[in-house]
Design a protein around this motif. Sequence first.
Motif, PDB file in Angstrom:
ATOM      1  N   SER A  89      -8.851  10.946  -4.803  1.00 22.83           N
ATOM      2  CA  SER A  89      -9.851  10.508  -5.786  1.00 22.83           C
ATOM      3  C   SER A  89     -11.011   9.739  -5.137  1.00 22.83           C
ATOM      4  CB  SER A  89      -9.191   9.646  -6.853  1.00 22.83           C
ATOM      5  OG  SER A  89      -8.547   8.568  -6.247  1.00 22.83           O
ATOM      6  N   GLY A  90     -10.994   9.578  -3.846  1.00 26.85           N
ATOM      7  CA  GLY A  90     -12.130   8.929  -3.191  1.00 26.85           C
ATOM      8  C   GLY A  90     -11.715   7.839  -2.236  1.00 26.85           C
ATOM      9  N   LYS A  91     -12.696   7.130  -1.761  1.00 20.73           N
ATOM     10  CA  LYS A  91     -12.451   6.096  -0.762  1.00 20.73           C
ATOM     11  C   LYS A  91     -11.882   4.825  -1.392  1.00 20.73           C
ATOM     12  CE  LYS A  91     -14.719   3.018   2.391  1.00 20.73           C
ATOM     13  NZ  LYS A  91     -15.709   2.738   3.384  1.00 20.73           N
ATOM     14  N   LEU A  92     -10.985   4.207  -0.681  1.00 17.40           N
ATOM     15  CA  LEU A  92     -10.435   2.938  -1.114  1.00 17.40           C
ATOM     16  C   LEU A  92     -10.895   1.844  -0.161  1.00 17.40           C
ATOM     17  CD1 LEU A  92      -6.760   4.063  -1.689  1.00 17.40           C
ATOM     18  CD2 LEU A  92      -8.416   3.486  -3.444  1.00 17.40           C
ATOM     19  N   GLY A  93     -11.308   0.740  -0.664  1.00 14.23           N
ATOM     20  CA  GLY A  93     -11.714  -0.367   0.198  1.00 14.23           C
ATOM     21  C   GLY A  93     -10.532  -1.236   0.586  1.00 14.23           C
ATOM     22  N   SER A  94     -10.815  -2.344   1.264  1.00 13.39           N
ATOM     23  CA  SER A  94      -9.742  -3.203   1.763  1.00 13.39           C
ATOM     24  C   SER A  94      -8.984  -3.874   0.621  1.00 13.39           C
ATOM     25  CB  SER A  94     -10.328  -4.271   2.691  1.00 13.39           C
ATOM     26  OG  SER A  94     -11.311  -5.002   1.992  1.00 13.39           O
ATOM     27  N   ASP A  95      -9.589  -3.949  -0.565  1.00 14.81           N
ATOM     28  CA  ASP A  95      -8.935  -4.608  -1.691  1.00 14.81           C
ATOM     29  C   ASP A  95      -7.994  -3.685  -2.456  1.00 14.81           C
ATOM     30  OD1 ASP A  95      -9.895  -7.073  -1.385  1.00 14.81           O
ATOM     31  OD2 ASP A  95     -11.614  -6.824  -2.747  1.00 14.81           O
ATOM     32  N   ALA A  96      -8.168  -2.393  -2.271  1.00  8.63           N
ATOM     33  CA  ALA A  96      -7.347  -1.459  -3.032  1.00  8.63           C
ATOM     34  C   ALA A  96      -5.881  -1.662  -2.667  1.00  8.63           C
ATOM     35  CB  ALA A  96      -7.779  -0.033  -2.733  1.00  8.63           C
ATOM     36  N   SER A  97      -5.000  -1.492  -3.648  1.00  6.70           N
ATOM     37  CA  SER A  97      -3.610  -1.868  -3.418  1.00  6.70           C
ATOM     38  C   SER A  97      -2.970  -1.015  -2.315  1.00  6.70           C
ATOM     39  CB  SER A  97      -2.816  -1.773  -4.711  1.00  6.70           C
ATOM     40  OG  SER A  97      -2.673  -0.431  -5.072  1.00  6.70           O
ATOM     41  N   ASN A  98      -3.361   0.255  -2.224  1.00  5.91           N
ATOM     42  CA  ASN A  98      -2.796   1.114  -1.178  1.00  5.91           C
ATOM     43  C   ASN A  98      -3.178   0.653   0.213  1.00  5.91           C
ATOM     44  OD1 ASN A  98      -1.239   3.001  -2.319  1.00  5.91           O
ATOM     45  ND2 ASN A  98      -2.502   4.750  -1.675  1.00  5.91           N
ATOM     46  N   THR A  99      -4.438   0.252   0.354  1.00  5.88           N
ATOM     47  CA  THR A  99      -4.919  -0.200   1.654  1.00  5.88           C
ATOM     48  C   THR A  99      -4.195  -1.488   2.042  1.00  5.88           C
ATOM     49  OG1 THR A  99      -7.054   0.700   1.010  1.00  5.88           O
ATOM     50  CG2 THR A  99      -7.016  -0.620   2.997  1.00  5.88           C
ATOM     51  N   LYS A 100      -4.056  -2.376   1.067  1.00  2.30           N
ATOM     52  CA  LYS A 100      -3.353  -3.646   1.315  1.00  2.30           C
ATOM     53  C   LYS A 100      -1.912  -3.389   1.722  1.00  2.30           C
ATOM     54  CE  LYS A 100      -5.500  -7.307  -1.281  1.00  2.30           C
ATOM     55  NZ  LYS A 100      -5.761  -7.551  -2.692  1.00  2.30           N
ATOM     56  N   PHE A 101      -1.307  -2.487   0.961  1.00  2.00           N
ATOM     57  CA  PHE A 101       0.072  -2.136   1.179  1.00  2.00           C
ATOM     58  C   PHE A 101       0.279  -1.653   2.611  1.00  2.00           C
ATOM     59  CE2 PHE A 101       3.655   0.768   0.420  1.00  2.00           C
ATOM     60  CZ  PHE A 101       4.492  -0.143  -0.215  1.00  2.00           C
ATOM     61  N   GLN A 102      -0.714  -0.896   3.111  1.00  2.00           N
ATOM     62  CA  GLN A 102      -0.570  -0.348   4.461  1.00  2.00           C
ATOM     63  C   GLN A 102      -0.721  -1.413   5.536  1.00  2.00           C
ATOM     64  OE1 GLN A 102      -2.530   3.320   5.310  1.00  2.00           O
ATOM     65  NE2 GLN A 102      -1.769   4.273   3.455  1.00  2.00           N
ATOM     66  N   ARG A 103      -1.151  -2.616   5.153  1.00  3.96           N
ATOM     67  CA  ARG A 103      -1.203  -3.684   6.155  1.00  3.96           C
ATOM     68  C   ARG A 103       0.194  -3.981   6.675  1.00  3.96           C
ATOM     69  NH1 ARG A 103      -6.210  -7.037   6.481  1.00  3.96           N
ATOM     70  NH2 ARG A 103      -5.135  -7.186   8.476  1.00  3.96           N
ATOM     71  N   GLY A 104       1.194  -3.650   5.887  1.00  6.16           N
ATOM     72  CA  GLY A 104       2.579  -3.790   6.365  1.00  6.16           C
ATOM     73  C   GLY A 104       2.817  -2.956   7.608  1.00  6.16           C
ATOM     74  N   ASN A 105       2.048  -1.877   7.761  1.00  9.83           N
ATOM     75  CA  ASN A 105       2.196  -1.006   8.929  1.00  9.83           C
ATOM     76  C   ASN A 105       1.574  -1.601  10.183  1.00  9.83           C
ATOM     77  OD1 ASN A 105       3.614   0.948   7.583  1.00  9.83           O
ATOM     78  ND2 ASN A 105       1.783   2.086   6.979  1.00  9.83           N
ATOM     79  N   GLU A 106       0.960  -2.779  10.035  1.00  8.77           N
ATOM     80  CA  GLU A 106       0.428  -3.445  11.231  1.00  8.77           C
ATOM     81  C   GLU A 106       1.498  -4.287  11.916  1.00  8.77           C
ATOM     82  OE1 GLU A 106      -3.417  -5.240  10.297  1.00  8.77           O
ATOM     83  OE2 GLU A 106      -4.026  -3.408   9.254  1.00  8.77           O
ATOM     84  N   MET A 107       2.697  -4.336  11.327  1.00  9.25           N
ATOM     85  CA  MET A 107       3.847  -4.933  12.023  1.00  9.25           C
ATOM     86  C   MET A 107       4.568  -3.801  12.769  1.00  9.25           C
ATOM     87  SD  MET A 107       5.458  -7.465   9.110  1.00  9.25           S
ATOM     88  CE  MET A 107       5.392  -6.327   7.720  1.00  9.25           C
ATOM     89  N   TRP A 108       5.097  -4.119  13.943  1.00  8.95           N
ATOM     90  CA  TRP A 108       5.814  -3.100  14.719  1.00  8.95           C
ATOM     91  C   TRP A 108       6.975  -2.553  13.902  1.00  8.95           C
ATOM     92  CZ3 TRP A 108       3.930  -1.026  18.945  1.00  8.95           C
ATOM     93  CH2 TRP A 108       3.044  -1.762  19.750  1.00  8.95           C
ATOM     94  N   HIS A 109       7.061  -1.233  13.810  1.00  6.67           N
ATOM     95  CA  HIS A 109       8.144  -0.644  13.019  1.00  6.67           C
ATOM     96  C   HIS A 109       8.479   0.755  13.511  1.00  6.67           C
ATOM     97  CE1 HIS A 109       4.481   0.947  11.131  1.00  6.67           C
ATOM     98  NE2 HIS A 109       5.221   1.959  10.687  1.00  6.67           N
ATOM     99  N   SER A 110       9.605   1.235  13.023  1.00  6.05           N
ATOM    100  CA  SER A 110       9.979   2.634  13.215  1.00  6.05           C
ATOM    101  C   SER A 110      10.037   3.207  11.809  1.00  6.05           C
ATOM    102  CB  SER A 110      11.343   2.712  13.904  1.00  6.05           C
ATOM    103  OG  SER A 110      11.828   4.034  13.845  1.00  6.05           O
ATOM    104  N   ASP A 111       9.353   4.338  11.576  1.00  2.74           N
ATOM    105  CA  ASP A 111       9.233   4.842  10.210  1.00  2.74           C
ATOM    106  C   ASP A 111      10.593   5.083   9.570  1.00  2.74           C
ATOM    107  OD1 ASP A 111       6.465   4.754  10.102  1.00  2.74           O
ATOM    108  OD2 ASP A 111       6.240   6.756  10.971  1.00  2.74           O
TER     109      ASP A 111
END
Length: 284
Positions: A89-111
């Motif tokens: 549906s378009g671009k999401l900015g840093s405030d969008a919940s999905n983008t925020k949610f993906q900040r969790g992926n900035e911690m070291w992890h294994s999918d």
Amino acid sequence: MVSIQPLHEEFGATITDFDLTEPFTEERIQIILDAINQFSLICFPNQKMTDDVHIELTRRIGNPEVDHVRFGKTGEIDYFGVVGNVTPSGKLGSDASNTKFQRGNEMWHSDSSFREIPSFLSITHAYEVPGEGGQTLFASMRAAYQRLSEGEKQQIENLQVVHDYVYSRSKVAPVEPAHAASLPPIVNRMVRRNPVNHLKNFYIGSHARDIVGWDYNDSRKLLDNLLQRTTGQGHVYSHQWAIGDTVIWDNRCLLHRGGGYDADRWRRYMRQTRVAGLGPTLNE
Ligand code: OGA
Ligand code: MN
């Protein structure tokens, strides 16, 4: 002729002269699996990827994993996850919940290490990349295991580790109740062994909460120490995505994290499938 060039001294390789849109013969799938077992991460640059080719490759290797975010929230089955800040549906900015949610992926992890059957491979294709930032960083738990002393290897050999999605994600954003309920904590073995070359590694990351039978503080000391030694200077490969990169990594033995980018300024759009592991790690 397929050509393979190492990317980092501990792991990773670029494979050129390999067109992923050509039919996946058994021989070509075997080349990919052999490279994964040896290098843990492989990058195929300049691919003309489509969703059909992407899912076909996934299925030729194993069972595609259902995207747990969508499934946990809505019960819908989708094999593709989106990495980045762009949705249909378009671009999401840093405030969008999905983008925020993906900040969790900035911690070291294994999918999907928090799933009963964790991921074997993640297969990610880059369609749009930021002009600045947006790297994904990788580190090898196999190489780190090999750097442990014999005593340390013995100490961790038979440990079991609780992995818990709600524990790791609650650090960045609340997890919706239905999503949380779909992902109860599970137990993984600490030490895993590659079934083909028998090389061992420990298996940790942000979802690793504590060690079965240990108190929380002692657990954290060991888990944090292992993480720090895995991801220390000289041991990290930072992948700078280019449009057309298809990257496959082995979640059994690699950690990764997002390096971050300005989500209000740049578009980042990558599509990802995963190949599920063969079963719970306790059965390995
Ligand atoms: C992933 C992931 C983080 C990033 O693709 O699985 O965690 O921002 N990516 O690259
Ligand atoms: Mn990830």
